[in-house]
Design an enzyme around this catalytic site. Structure first.
Site, PDB file in Angstrom:
ATOM      1  N   ASP A  24       0.720  -1.160   0.017  1.00 21.98           N
ATOM      2  CA  ASP A  24       0.431  -0.089  -0.144  1.00 21.98           C
ATOM      3  C   ASP A  24       0.688   1.372   0.109  1.00 21.98           C
ATOM      4  O   ASP A  24       1.152   0.905   0.819  1.00 21.98           O
ATOM      5  CB  ASP A  24      -1.033   0.402   1.355  1.00 21.98           C
ATOM      6  CG  ASP A  24      -2.073   0.747   1.932  1.00 21.98           C
ATOM      7  OD1 ASP A  24      -1.948   1.688   0.817  1.00 21.98           O
ATOM      8  OD2 ASP A  24      -3.362   0.937   1.952  1.00 21.98           O
ATOM      9  N   ASP A  43       1.466   2.382  -9.077  1.00 26.69           N
ATOM     10  CA  ASP A  43       0.033   2.278  -9.389  1.00 26.69           C
ATOM     11  C   ASP A  43      -0.832   2.529  -8.684  1.00 26.69           C
ATOM     12  O   ASP A  43      -1.891   2.119  -8.394  1.00 26.69           O
ATOM     13  CB  ASP A  43       0.162   0.571 -10.057  1.00 26.69           C
ATOM     14  CG  ASP A  43      -0.925   0.071 -10.676  1.00 26.69           C
ATOM     15  OD1 ASP A  43      -1.422   0.278 -11.174  1.00 26.69           O
ATOM     16  OD2 ASP A  43      -1.751  -1.732 -10.555  1.00 26.69           O
ATOM     17  N   CYS A  96      -5.089   4.946 -16.338  1.00 27.25           N
ATOM     18  CA  CYS A  96      -5.859   4.496 -17.555  1.00 27.25           C
ATOM     19  C   CYS A  96      -6.677   5.641 -17.894  1.00 27.25           C
ATOM     20  O   CYS A  96      -8.566   5.171 -18.301  1.00 27.25           O
ATOM     21  CB  CYS A  96      -6.341   3.255 -17.729  1.00 27.25           C
ATOM     22  SG  CYS A  96      -6.933   2.635 -15.718  1.00 27.25           S
TER      23      CYS A  96
END
Length: 155
Positions: A24, A43, A96
């Site tokens: 995390d 990410d 994205c």
């Protein structure tokens, strides 16, 4: 977890020396060993609105409040990871998603609260205007740490 396993194979396939961590990113004190990183590619979870063509169910699964919650989470990750970056290091912020809250607005807010961050590929701009790199966003941004006086040990 399958995606993370695939990510572990990329450095070897590209003949690169890289460390891939699955943790995390908001809480580096739980996994960080004290050495700052040259490059960071977090990410960051996002709404995935940029991949609706491949995943049409996103249109039905996402709600307006999801975007705000994801933007808050992204900001927490952004801030925490920035502190783990060496001076002169590069952080790649990518999603994205195509929503401004998760891209341009996120980076603008980060730059406003982070004095030692520089958006790479951006020329100087007039006060009150946006750097060209923010106006022509494609979902990823490169930021470089520039302040050598930054606190090195916050934990």
């Amino acid at each position: 977890m399958k995606t993370v396993l695939n990510v572990y194979t990329i450095p070897a396939r590209l003949n690169l020396d890289a460390t891939v961590l699955c943790a995390d990113a908001r809480y580096p004190e739980q996994w960080w060993k004290g050495d700052k990183f040259d490059r960071i590619l977090p990410d960051a979870p996002c709404s995935a609105t940029g991949v609706i063509r491949r995943h049409p169910d996103i249109k039905w699964l996402r709600r307006g409040e999801d975007i705000a919650a994801l933007a808050t989470l992204q900001a927490e990750i952004f801030d925490a990871m920035w502190l783990q970056l060496k001076t002169g290091g590069t952080l790649v912020y990518a999603t994205c998603s195509i929503t401004p809250q998760e891209n341009c607005d996120q980076v603008k807010a980060f730059l406003a609260r982070t004095s030692d961050a520089t958006l790479i590929g951006s020329e100087p701009v007039k006060p009150g205007s946006s750097p060209p790199a923010l106006r022509r966003s494609n979902g990823w941004f490169l930021l470089r740490s520039t302040d050598k006086s930054r606190v090195s040990n916050l934990f």
